[in-house]
Every structure is written in structure tokens, then in C-alpha cells.
Write a protein that holds these residues in place. Structure first.
Motif, PDB file in Angstrom:
ATOM      1  N   GLN A 256       0.655  -1.605  -0.038  1.00 37.51           N
ATOM      2  CA  GLN A 256       0.324  -0.030  -0.228  1.00 37.51           C
ATOM      3  C   GLN A 256       0.736   1.277   0.150  1.00 37.51           C
ATOM      4  O   GLN A 256       2.096   0.764   0.583  1.00 37.51           O
ATOM      5  N   ALA A 257       0.423   2.106  -0.547  1.00 44.20           N
ATOM      6  CA  ALA A 257       0.908   3.378  -0.827  1.00 44.20           C
ATOM      7  C   ALA A 257       0.113   5.008  -1.079  1.00 44.20           C
ATOM      8  O   ALA A 257      -0.631   4.314  -1.792  1.00 44.20           O
ATOM      9  N   ASP A 258       0.396   6.219  -0.346  1.00 43.98           N
ATOM     10  CA  ASP A 258       0.060   7.056  -0.069  1.00 43.98           C
ATOM     11  C   ASP A 258      -0.077   7.398  -1.077  1.00 43.98           C
ATOM     12  O   ASP A 258       1.311   8.856  -0.376  1.00 43.98           O
ATOM     13  N   VAL A 259      -0.442   8.477  -2.729  1.00 49.44           N
ATOM     14  CA  VAL A 259       0.504   9.723  -3.266  1.00 49.44           C
ATOM     15  C   VAL A 259      -0.592  10.720  -3.720  1.00 49.44           C
ATOM     16  O   VAL A 259      -1.823   9.991  -3.462  1.00 49.44           O
ATOM     17  N   ASP A 260      -0.047  11.963  -3.404  1.00 47.97           N
ATOM     18  CA  ASP A 260      -1.147  13.273  -4.015  1.00 47.97           C
ATOM     19  C   ASP A 260      -0.680  13.977  -4.952  1.00 47.97           C
ATOM     20  O   ASP A 260      -1.067  15.051  -4.828  1.00 47.97           O
ATOM     21  N   ASP A 261       0.786  13.356  -5.223  1.00 53.81           N
ATOM     22  CA  ASP A 261       1.456  13.565  -6.185  1.00 53.81           C
ATOM     23  C   ASP A 261       1.720  12.907  -7.824  1.00 53.81           C
ATOM     24  O   ASP A 261       2.554  12.915  -9.036  1.00 53.81           O
ATOM     25  N   LEU A 262       0.798  12.156  -7.836  1.00 54.99           N
ATOM     26  CA  LEU A 262       0.363  11.298  -9.200  1.00 54.99           C
ATOM     27  C   LEU A 262      -0.877  11.969 -10.008  1.00 54.99           C
ATOM     28  O   LEU A 262      -2.035  11.895  -9.736  1.00 54.99           O
ATOM     29  N   ALA A 263      -0.605  13.062 -11.254  1.00 53.72           N
ATOM     30  CA  ALA A 263      -1.406  13.008 -12.561  1.00 53.72           C
ATOM     31  C   ALA A 263      -2.408  11.594 -12.841  1.00 53.72           C
ATOM     32  O   ALA A 263      -1.863  10.250 -12.792  1.00 53.72           O
ATOM     33  N   LEU A 287      -8.586   9.144  -2.321  1.00 52.39           N
ATOM     34  CA  LEU A 287      -8.130   9.155  -0.661  1.00 52.39           C
ATOM     35  C   LEU A 287      -8.160  10.622  -0.583  1.00 52.39           C
ATOM     36  O   LEU A 287      -7.703  11.769  -1.770  1.00 52.39           O
ATOM     37  N   ALA A 288      -9.332  11.462   0.352  1.00 48.02           N
ATOM     38  CA  ALA A 288      -8.157  12.540   1.041  1.00 48.02           C
ATOM     39  C   ALA A 288      -7.642  12.472   1.901  1.00 48.02           C
ATOM     40  O   ALA A 288      -7.566  12.469   3.089  1.00 48.02           O
ATOM     41  N   MET A 289      -6.122  13.249   1.169  1.00 47.93           N
ATOM     42  CA  MET A 289      -5.187  13.406   2.132  1.00 47.93           C
ATOM     43  C   MET A 289      -4.678  14.436   3.085  1.00 47.93           C
ATOM     44  O   MET A 289      -5.914  14.846   3.317  1.00 47.93           O
ATOM     45  N   LYS A 290      -4.060  14.369   4.085  1.00 43.57           N
ATOM     46  CA  LYS A 290      -4.540  15.621   5.395  1.00 43.57           C
ATOM     47  C   LYS A 290      -4.102  17.341   4.522  1.00 43.57           C
ATOM     48  O   LYS A 290      -3.404  17.470   3.190  1.00 43.57           O
ATOM     49  N   LYS A 291      -4.372  17.875   5.234  1.00 45.88           N
ATOM     50  CA  LYS A 291      -4.800  19.569   5.020  1.00 45.88           C
ATOM     51  C   LYS A 291      -5.595  19.585   3.571  1.00 45.88           C
ATOM     52  O   LYS A 291      -5.744  20.442   2.212  1.00 45.88           O
ATOM     53  N   GLY A 292      -6.857  18.146   2.941  1.00 47.83           N
ATOM     54  CA  GLY A 292      -8.043  18.188   2.554  1.00 47.83           C
ATOM     55  C   GLY A 292      -7.542  18.192   0.861  1.00 47.83           C
ATOM     56  O   GLY A 292      -7.681  18.080   0.350  1.00 47.83           O
TER      57      GLY A 292
END
Length: 392
Positions: A256-263, A287-292
Motif C-alpha cells: 500500500q502507498a498513498d500519493v498526492d502528486d500523481l496525475a 483518497l482525501a489526504m491531510k490538509k484536504g
């Protein structure tokens, strides 16, 4: 064409080495249809090529053998020329990706050996039509037979000297050995060049050196003949279709890995790369990550034997800087992959046996869409009709 049913794993046993034509011969022996191979080659658009599928005997072992009659050419291709050929071909996307990776491995090895760049490498022998055919047809053949997990035993290298485009070199040729870095090798007592750059690239790309688990159940064996027939040993490669030893449930690893910078549009190619590395399944979840911040959660299922390769693929294919994983149990239904004919179209279907003994079948999406387009019908209607045929 004969398919492997529940056997989705393939074990390379290159006890006398491996080459592209040996691999194709072994796939033929495993059940790859000669008619399928001829149709596939004709669809590549590489000129007037005749495909010969035949039997050959190597020290008492009956083997499959594939030969090509090729048009004469003097092309010394760069990697980009080979990739253009692969991109145009009629192979499944995963087979194309694996073929591109195999040639990239060759290009990187040649560049390092000769002190140049990947872009400037002239492929010489491995850029010739026979090498392109060997790699592209092999990768498409593995896909056609339904294999999705690959292991290897030590690859025999051989000994002595070999004449290549750059002169006379010790066996194994420098590029061959470079391609096999990370892959177990042996067979130094055998005479001659046992493993070619093409064969090395196929086994390295598909297995990345993964050795088989402690227990496997063999389902079928295929032998592919090499060109030479020495007196000392059977010059052939053995491919073993197999499945994990039967247990009540699969013991797998969930990554498992969470990414917020993959288009989001780049999630699909990342998924393909991770699957090609050996993952059983890969999904992306919103996924809703930290800081929205909106993000994606990647989840992949893999075997212990392929864990390192899948983790490496996750780091290559996504911007994540961390991966977590743990062991999970996955009870599963008995299954097999079959082909059914519907209105003249050959469609792959996955059949499963339910706990009460009843069966159900699900056709492969890509095959349904292709048949629907040809028949000018809605895909959902084609699926219903194919399911009815597959359930008979």
C-alpha cells in the motif's frame, strides 16, 4: 491453442542456456498454436516472412522448433527504431511493454560495454528481424498462453569464444553477462555460447532473477531446440508451466502507498508496470489526504517471491517515497482460462468452480470489446451471449 487452465506461473529452466528461437520452440511445445504464430507474424508488417514450426530431437528429447525465412536487409537499428516496430504491432499492451523493456535492457548493456549512450547504440545482430521476431513473438506468446508470474533456475552461460559484430569475445559475450546481472547463472562447463543476448533479455525481463518458491506443482513441460546439436548435452531450454502447491488459501502480500502528486491519467501506465513486475493485482483508490489534498491509494497483491520486484516497480512508476506491506490470506476458487468461439471470434474466458460445485464464466473485457466492434454490437450484449456459450 492449448491453455494452461489454473497454471499461471512459468518456470524457466535454461540448463543448456536460452535464446529467442529456443524460447519460441518451447512455447510451441507448451501449446502455442503454429497458426496463431503465423497470423501474429503476418500482422507485424515486417515484410515477406515465412514461419516454420517443426519438431527437432536433441539428445533424445523431442522439442519444438521455430524458424523464420526472412527478407534480406542491411538495417542497423537504434532503440527508437525497434520501439516503433513494437508500438505498431498487434500484441497486447503488456506484451509490448515487456518487449520494449527487453530491448531497453539490451541497449543499456551495449551502451555500458562500449562506453556510449543508449540513443547511439547500433543494435547489429539483436536489431535484426530475427531478434525482433523472437522477442516480440515470445512476449505475445506468454500472454496468449495466460502466464503472469515467472521464475528462473540458473541460466547456463557456456564457455569458449564467440564471433560477434565487434570481433571475437569470450563466452558469455560482454553484453549478455551485463543483461543477466541479478539473475542466477551457471553452466560454465558447457562448450560454446549457450545463452544469447536475446534469450538473456527475455528471461531477465520476465523474472528479474526470481527463483521458484520451495513448492510448485508442474502442469506441463515444453522443450525448445537450439540450432546446434552437440554430443555432450541436449541443446534445448525447458519451460515448466506450474502452479503453487495446493493450499486452502493463497498467502499473499498486500502493498500500500498513498500519493498526492500523481496525475490520475498516469495511474494506468503505473498499474501496467507494477503488474509486469509480477503483482497479482493492482488498484488505485481515491483518497482525501491531510490538509484536504486529493490523492490516490495504491494497493497491490503479490507473492513473497516477487515482493522486491514489485516494490521496485512501485518506486519507479509512482512518485511515492514509501511503501508499507503485510501478509494476507486469500481464499480463492478453482479456476481455469479457456477459449470459446463466438460468431467466429476466439474469446478468452475465466471459469471458476463455486463451493457448491456449480460453475460460472467471465469473458475477457478486451476480447469482448474487439468482437463487439467487429460485429457492430453493444459490448454488454456480446458479453451475455459469450457467457451463455462459455457456461455450456
Amino acid at each position: 491453442m492449448t491453455h494452461q487452465g489454473g497454471a499461471r506461473a512459468l518456470l524457466f529452466d535454461p540448463f543448456a542456456g536460452i535464446s529467442g528461437d529456443m524460447t519460441l520452440g518451447a512455447l510451441l511445445d507448451l501449446g502455442l498454436s503454429g497458426e496463431w504464430l503465423r497470423d501474429f507474424v503476418a500482422g507485424l508488417g515486417l515484410g515477406d516472412i515465412t514461419v516454420h514450426t517443426e519438431r527437432a530431437n536433441r539428445r533424445g528429447i523431442d522439442c519444438g522448433r521455430v524458424r523464420f525465412d526472412l527478407p534480406h536487409e542491411h538495417a542497423h537499428r537504434h532503440l527508437r527504431h525497434v520501439e516503433e516496430i513494437i508500438d505498431r504491432c498487434n500484441a497486447p499492451d503488456r506484451a509490448k511493454q515487456r518487449a520494449r523493456e527487453a530491448f531497453r535492457r539490451i541497449a543499456v548493456a551495449e551502451a555500458e560495454v562500449h562506453g556510449t549512450t543508449v540513443e547511439k547504440v547500433h543494435f547489429h545482430e539483436v536489431g535484426a528481424l530475427d531478434a525482433i521476431l523472437d522477442i516480440v513473438c515470445s512476449m505475445a506468446g506468454f500472454e496468449a498462453l495466460g502466464f503472469d508470474t515467472f521464475y528462473t533456475r540458473p541460466v547456463a552461460l557456456g564457455s569458449g569464444w564467440v564471433d560477434i559484430a565487434h570481433g571475437r569475445f569470450p563466452v558469455p559475450a560482454p553484453a549478455t553477462l551485463k543483461i543477466l546481472e541479478g539473475v542466477p547463472v551457471g553452466g560454465l562447463q558447457l562448450e560454446g555460447e549457450c545463452t544469447t543476448p536475446t534469450g538473456a533479455a527475455i528471461v531477465a525481463t520476465l523474472t528479474e532473477g526470481r527463483q521458484p518458491p520451495a513448492e510448485l506443482t508442474p502442469r506441463r513441460t515444453g522443450f525448445g531446440a537450439g540450432t546446434r546439436d552437440p554430443q555432450t548435452h541436449p541443446n534445448c531450454v525447458r519451460l515448466i508451466a506450474c502452479s503453487p502447491a495446493t493450499t486452502p488459501s493463497d498467502r499473499l502480500i498486500l502493498l500500500q502507498a498513498d500519493v498526492d502528486d500523481l496525475a490520475p491519467e498516469y495511474a494506468a501506465p503505473a498499474q501496467d508496470e507494477i503488474l509486469a513486475a509480477g503483482a497479482r493485482d493492482v488498484v488505485f483508490l481515491p483518497l482525501a489526504m491531510k490538509k484536504g489534498r486529493p490523492g490516490l491509494r495504491l494497493e497491490a497483491l503479490t507473492d513473497e517471491a516477487t515482493l522486491d520486484a514489485v516494490i521496485a516497480a512501485v518506486f519507479r512508476a509512482t512518485p511515492t517515497i514509501g511503501v508499507r506491506h503485510w501478509t494476507v490470506e486469500r481464499p480463492s476458487l478453482e479456476r481455469e482460462t479457456v477459449r470459446v468461439t463466438w460468431r467466429g471470434h476466439s474469446i478468452r474466458c475465466k471459469r471458476v468452480v463455486l463451493p457448491d460445485g456449480s460453475r460460472r464464466a467471465k469473458p475477457e473485457y478486451d476480447d469482448v470489446v474487439k468482437a463487439a466492434a467487429a460485429e457492430k454490437m453493444p459490448a454488454w450484449q456480446v458479453r451475455l451471449e459469450v457467457e451463455a456459450v462459455a457456461g455450456e
